[in-house]
Design a protein around this motif. Structure first.
Motif, PDB file in Angstrom:
ATOM      1  N   ALA A 295       0.862  -1.185   0.000  1.00  0.00           N
ATOM      2  CA  ALA A 295       0.000   0.000   0.000  1.00  0.00           C
ATOM      3  C   ALA A 295       0.901   1.238   0.000  1.00  0.00           C
ATOM      4  O   ALA A 295       2.109   1.140   0.244  1.00  0.00           O
ATOM      5  CB  ALA A 295      -0.885   0.002   1.244  1.00  0.00           C
ATOM      6  N   ASP A 296       0.328   2.393  -0.259  1.00  0.00           N
ATOM      7  CA  ASP A 296       1.073   3.659  -0.216  1.00  0.00           C
ATOM      8  C   ASP A 296       0.054   4.744   0.133  1.00  0.00           C
ATOM      9  O   ASP A 296      -0.656   5.231  -0.744  1.00  0.00           O
ATOM     10  CB  ASP A 296       1.725   3.915  -1.577  1.00  0.00           C
ATOM     11  CG  ASP A 296       2.500   5.223  -1.605  1.00  0.00           C
ATOM     12  OD1 ASP A 296       2.658   5.853  -0.541  1.00  0.00           O
ATOM     13  OD2 ASP A 296       2.946   5.611  -2.705  1.00  0.00           O
ATOM     14  N   VAL A 297      -0.023   5.058   1.407  1.00  0.00           N
ATOM     15  CA  VAL A 297      -1.086   5.937   1.892  1.00  0.00           C
ATOM     16  C   VAL A 297      -0.461   7.096   2.662  1.00  0.00           C
ATOM     17  O   VAL A 297       0.521   6.903   3.393  1.00  0.00           O
ATOM     18  CB  VAL A 297      -2.049   5.148   2.811  1.00  0.00           C
ATOM     19  CG1 VAL A 297      -3.102   6.059   3.423  1.00  0.00           C
ATOM     20  CG2 VAL A 297      -2.727   4.016   2.029  1.00  0.00           C
ATOM     21  N   GLY A 378       0.692  11.223  -8.720  1.00  0.00           N
ATOM     22  CA  GLY A 378       0.516   9.814  -8.386  1.00  0.00           C
ATOM     23  C   GLY A 378       1.377   8.918  -9.239  1.00  0.00           C
ATOM     24  O   GLY A 378       2.191   9.386 -10.055  1.00  0.00           O
ATOM     25  N   HIS A 379       1.181   7.629  -9.044  1.00  0.00           N
ATOM     26  CA  HIS A 379       1.984   6.619  -9.744  1.00  0.00           C
ATOM     27  C   HIS A 379       1.275   5.281  -9.636  1.00  0.00           C
ATOM     28  O   HIS A 379       0.405   5.106  -8.783  1.00  0.00           O
ATOM     29  CB  HIS A 379       3.383   6.533  -9.121  1.00  0.00           C
ATOM     30  CG  HIS A 379       3.358   6.379  -7.629  1.00  0.00           C
ATOM     31  ND1 HIS A 379       3.191   5.159  -7.007  1.00  0.00           N
ATOM     32  CD2 HIS A 379       3.426   7.300  -6.628  1.00  0.00           C
ATOM     33  CE1 HIS A 379       3.181   5.336  -5.694  1.00  0.00           C
ATOM     34  NE2 HIS A 379       3.304   6.628  -5.429  1.00  0.00           N
ATOM     35  N   MET A 380       1.663   4.362 -10.478  1.00  0.00           N
ATOM     36  CA  MET A 380       1.124   3.003 -10.389  1.00  0.00           C
ATOM     37  C   MET A 380       1.622   2.349  -9.106  1.00  0.00           C
ATOM     38  O   MET A 380       2.725   2.657  -8.625  1.00  0.00           O
ATOM     39  CB  MET A 380       1.577   2.167 -11.594  1.00  0.00           C
ATOM     40  CG  MET A 380       1.068   2.674 -12.921  1.00  0.00           C
ATOM     41  SD  MET A 380      -0.724   2.453 -13.065  1.00  0.00           S
ATOM     42  CE  MET A 380      -0.970   3.200 -14.689  1.00  0.00           C
ATOM     43  N   LEU A 407      -3.570   2.929  -8.877  1.00  0.00           N
ATOM     44  CA  LEU A 407      -2.646   4.058  -8.815  1.00  0.00           C
ATOM     45  C   LEU A 407      -2.919   4.908  -7.579  1.00  0.00           C
ATOM     46  O   LEU A 407      -3.991   4.820  -6.968  1.00  0.00           O
ATOM     47  CB  LEU A 407      -2.735   4.904 -10.088  1.00  0.00           C
ATOM     48  CG  LEU A 407      -4.117   5.247 -10.607  1.00  0.00           C
ATOM     49  CD1 LEU A 407      -4.612   6.527  -9.991  1.00  0.00           C
ATOM     50  CD2 LEU A 407      -4.065   5.388 -12.124  1.00  0.00           C
ATOM     51  N   THR A 408      -1.923   5.685  -7.216  1.00  0.00           N
ATOM     52  CA  THR A 408      -2.096   6.591  -6.079  1.00  0.00           C
ATOM     53  C   THR A 408      -2.527   7.955  -6.609  1.00  0.00           C
ATOM     54  O   THR A 408      -2.137   8.354  -7.711  1.00  0.00           O
ATOM     55  CB  THR A 408      -0.792   6.780  -5.289  1.00  0.00           C
ATOM     56  OG1 THR A 408       0.148   7.506  -6.094  1.00  0.00           O
ATOM     57  CG2 THR A 408      -0.194   5.443  -4.874  1.00  0.00           C
ATOM     58  N   VAL A 409      -3.343   8.647  -5.817  1.00  0.00           N
ATOM     59  CA  VAL A 409      -3.653  10.048  -6.101  1.00  0.00           C
ATOM     60  C   VAL A 409      -3.213  10.814  -4.860  1.00  0.00           C
ATOM     61  O   VAL A 409      -3.760  10.609  -3.775  1.00  0.00           O
ATOM     62  CB  VAL A 409      -5.148  10.251  -6.400  1.00  0.00           C
ATOM     63  CG1 VAL A 409      -5.438  11.738  -6.641  1.00  0.00           C
ATOM     64  CG2 VAL A 409      -5.557   9.445  -7.634  1.00  0.00           C
ATOM     65  N   GLU A 410      -2.175  11.635  -5.004  1.00  0.00           N
ATOM     66  CA  GLU A 410      -1.504  12.193  -3.833  1.00  0.00           C
ATOM     67  C   GLU A 410      -0.998  13.620  -4.028  1.00  0.00           C
ATOM     68  O   GLU A 410       0.203  13.867  -4.000  1.00  0.00           O
ATOM     69  CB  GLU A 410      -0.333  11.290  -3.437  1.00  0.00           C
ATOM     70  CG  GLU A 410       0.617  10.931  -4.567  1.00  0.00           C
ATOM     71  CD  GLU A 410       1.853  10.184  -4.057  1.00  0.00           C
ATOM     72  OE1 GLU A 410       2.436  10.633  -3.059  1.00  0.00           O
ATOM     73  OE2 GLU A 410       2.231   9.173  -4.667  1.00  0.00           O
ATOM     74  N   PRO A 411      -1.911  14.553  -4.219  1.00  0.00           N
ATOM     75  CA  PRO A 411      -1.445  15.939  -4.348  1.00  0.00           C
ATOM     76  C   PRO A 411      -0.924  16.451  -3.006  1.00  0.00           C
ATOM     77  O   PRO A 411      -1.242  15.899  -1.950  1.00  0.00           O
ATOM     78  CB  PRO A 411      -2.721  16.685  -4.744  1.00  0.00           C
ATOM     79  CG  PRO A 411      -3.827  15.871  -4.170  1.00  0.00           C
ATOM     80  CD  PRO A 411      -3.368  14.440  -4.222  1.00  0.00           C
ATOM     81  N   ILE A 433      -2.117  14.293   0.851  1.00  0.00           N
ATOM     82  CA  ILE A 433      -3.169  13.303   1.110  1.00  0.00           C
ATOM     83  C   ILE A 433      -3.070  12.294  -0.028  1.00  0.00           C
ATOM     84  O   ILE A 433      -3.096  12.679  -1.208  1.00  0.00           O
ATOM     85  CB  ILE A 433      -4.581  13.942   1.137  1.00  0.00           C
ATOM     86  CG1 ILE A 433      -4.604  15.192   2.030  1.00  0.00           C
ATOM     87  CG2 ILE A 433      -5.615  12.910   1.607  1.00  0.00           C
ATOM     88  CD1 ILE A 433      -5.912  15.978   1.953  1.00  0.00           C
ATOM     89  N   GLU A 434      -2.956  11.034   0.338  1.00  0.00           N
ATOM     90  CA  GLU A 434      -2.701  10.006  -0.684  1.00  0.00           C
ATOM     91  C   GLU A 434      -3.591   8.789  -0.451  1.00  0.00           C
ATOM     92  O   GLU A 434      -3.620   8.232   0.645  1.00  0.00           O
ATOM     93  CB  GLU A 434      -1.235   9.571  -0.618  1.00  0.00           C
ATOM     94  CG  GLU A 434      -0.883   8.430  -1.560  1.00  0.00           C
ATOM     95  CD  GLU A 434       0.607   8.127  -1.570  1.00  0.00           C
ATOM     96  OE1 GLU A 434       1.260   8.342  -0.534  1.00  0.00           O
ATOM     97  OE2 GLU A 434       1.097   7.689  -2.624  1.00  0.00           O
ATOM     98  N   ASP A 435      -4.288   8.398  -1.512  1.00  0.00           N
ATOM     99  CA  ASP A 435      -5.104   7.186  -1.462  1.00  0.00           C
ATOM    100  C   ASP A 435      -4.751   6.286  -2.633  1.00  0.00           C
ATOM    101  O   ASP A 435      -4.168   6.727  -3.634  1.00  0.00           O
ATOM    102  CB  ASP A 435      -6.592   7.564  -1.475  1.00  0.00           C
ATOM    103  CG  ASP A 435      -7.029   8.059  -0.109  1.00  0.00           C
ATOM    104  OD1 ASP A 435      -7.522   7.270   0.683  1.00  0.00           O
ATOM    105  OD2 ASP A 435      -6.799   9.266   0.173  1.00  0.00           O
TER     106      ASP A 435
HETATM  107 MN    MN Z   1       3.039   7.522  -3.381  1.00  0.00          MN
END
Ligand code: MN
Ligand code: GLY
Length: 467
Positions: A295-297, A378-380, A407-411, A433-435
């Motif tokens: 995960a990457d949160v 973000g990234h895969m 993918l992550t969305v992390e602005p 904030i990353e999900d």
């Molecule tokens: Mn990330």
């Protein structure tokens, strides 16, 4: 020091051991998925010999090694994680490939290797026998101590283009130097990266499990914030790490436990700073499952449980940007869309706050917002935190999203402490904030939705946990 080994002891150590072979094993649940991935690889390189190593132990000092983690490519194609292992797809004259995997067998009792060698089972624990591994993986197995000799012999006896996944096993690079080309090997690396762009259902399940464990880890951290205030960011790192080791294999990347101004350093992993009430904690962390999916949160939390007005205004801007980004994730959308959507919102806010001169279109055209947004949105995500990193631009950054991509969305917004272009109260504030978002057939699913995200939700969640 022990006295020299006597012949009598050597003899005694050879015998008196029970037969512990496991004969009722069933194939690993990942085995059919790995077989499909190998079939895709076989179809892409007909007639070529394909060699994918897991990698080797790396010495830390003397006889101690760094913790081993098998190459993601090898894991993806086999479901196995053994060190020194190598997957070979041998081309068949009639087409297709015969796969085999080279593994270290159980330690020999006759030679004393099991107790005299540093990699002997008495030192490092029981391994599966080659027969057991064959059952579990659904792949023919061979002794990995013979891999160099057998591959060189095969290359000489049955000439075929050989493609080796480089940078994991120097022995093979040297031994196969005459039979491989840099370009051919690079094509293999790129293909294996692109093969992971769309996750199968089993992988999606693993990623959800990684996220679920990560949610528990974040909860642990909130519960222990008082101890972190009394010690340092290291308490946060240790708390998350304990959960990651218990629920999974460990962390999928170095946890970023960034309190106060450290949050403006994108990859703050020293984690040795003070944790002060009144400031924000940016926690970017992910559990890696036992099967090595991560995960990457990221959450940015008020250390004392309540956002100040300024923190909340900045937080809401990042949240709005993230919402816009997530809304742009759906099949048929361009990969770049979610980044553009998030940047649009952040540029608007920066203009509104007077930090940038409008119009917003000009700001975006010149990328001026990037002084404070700093990174891509973000990234895969998959076996690697930055998954599929060797995919071609057209297959990744310029691609159109497909169901099964994750993918992550992390602005983020980051105001450095020494940034004289922003009001003083902004300085030293960093928010991300990353999900983790799965592209579905008709839109997306936020795999990390269980972790509160809105400012009010976060305050309520923290207050419930801290009593
Ligand atoms: Mn990330
Ligand atoms: N979580 C760290 C990164 O995405 O770079």
């Amino acid at each position: 020091m022990y006295p020299a080994l006597s012949d009598e002891l050597a003899e005694v150590m050879k015998s008196g051991w029970a037969d512990t072979e496991l004969r009722d094993l069933v194939p690993d649940e990942q085995a059919p998925y790995a077989a499909k991935r190998r079939a895709a690889l076989s179809a892409r390189f007909p007639g070529d010999r394909l060699v994918v190593p897991a990698g080797r132990l790396k010495t830390r000092a003397n006889d101690t090694e760094y913790e081993f983690r098998a190459s993601s490519e090898y894991v993806h194609l086999t479901g196995n994680q053994a060190e020194d292992a190598v997957l070979v797809l041998e081309p068949r004259p009639e087409g297709g490939h015969d796969p085999r995997v080279y593994l270290l067998p159980r330690s020999d009792r006759e030679t004393g290797e099991f107790w005299l060698d540093g990699q002997g089972e008495l030192w490092v624990g029981r391994r599966h026998s080659l027969a057991e591994a064959e059952l579990l993986l659904g792949l023919p197995t061979r002794d990995s101590r013979k891999v160099v000799e057998e591959l060189v012999a095969a290359a000489e006896e049955h000439p075929a283009t050989t493609r080796l996944l480089r940078s994991y096993d120097a022995r093979l690079e040297t031994a196969l130097a005459e039979h491989t080309t840099r370009h051919g090997d690079e094509e293999l690396r790129v293909f294996l990266s692109e093969l992971r762009l769309v996750k199968d259902e089993w992988e999606v399940g693993q990623l959800q499990a990684a996220v679920d464990a990560t949610v528990i880890g974040f909860t642990d951290v909130v519960r222990e914030l008082a101890q972190a205030v009394a010690s340092s960011e290291r308490w946060i790192e240790g708390t998350f790490n304990r959960r990651a080791r218990v629920e999974g294999n460990g962390v999928g990347y170095g946890s970023i436990c960034a309190a106060g101004p450290h949050a403006t350093t994108l990859h703050w992993v020293r984690n040795d700073g003070a944790v002060r009430p009144g400031e924000l904690l940016l926690l970017d962390a992910g559990v890696e499952t036992h099967t090595l999916y991560t995960a990457d949160v990221t959450r940015t939390l008020p250390i004392d449980g309540r956002f100040t007005d300024l923190q909340r205004r900045l937080y809401d801007a990042v949240l709005d940007a993230q919402e816009a980004g997530i809304a742009a994730v759906r099949p048929g959308a361009r990969y770049r869309d979610f980044h553009d959507a998030a940047q649009q919102v952040l540029a608007e806010r920066l203009v509104e706050w007077g930090l940038l001169e409008g119009p917003v279109e000009r700001v975006l055209e010149l990328g001026l917002q990037r002084r404070w947004t700093l990174h891509g949105t973000g990234h895969m995500l998959g076996l690697d935190v930055h998954d599929c990193a060797h995919a071609r631009t057209e297959a990744y950054v310029d691609c159109v999203l497909e169901p099964g991509m994750v993918l992550t969305v992390e602005p983020g917004l980051y105001f450095q402490q020494d940034d004289l272009t922003v009001p003083e109260e902004y300085r030293g504030v960093g928010i991300r904030i990353e999900d983790d978002i799965l592209v579905t057939a008709d839109g997306n699913r936020n795999l990390s939705a269980a972790l509160p995200r809105g400012a009010a939700e976060i305050e309520a969640w923290m207050s419930g946990l801290r009593g």
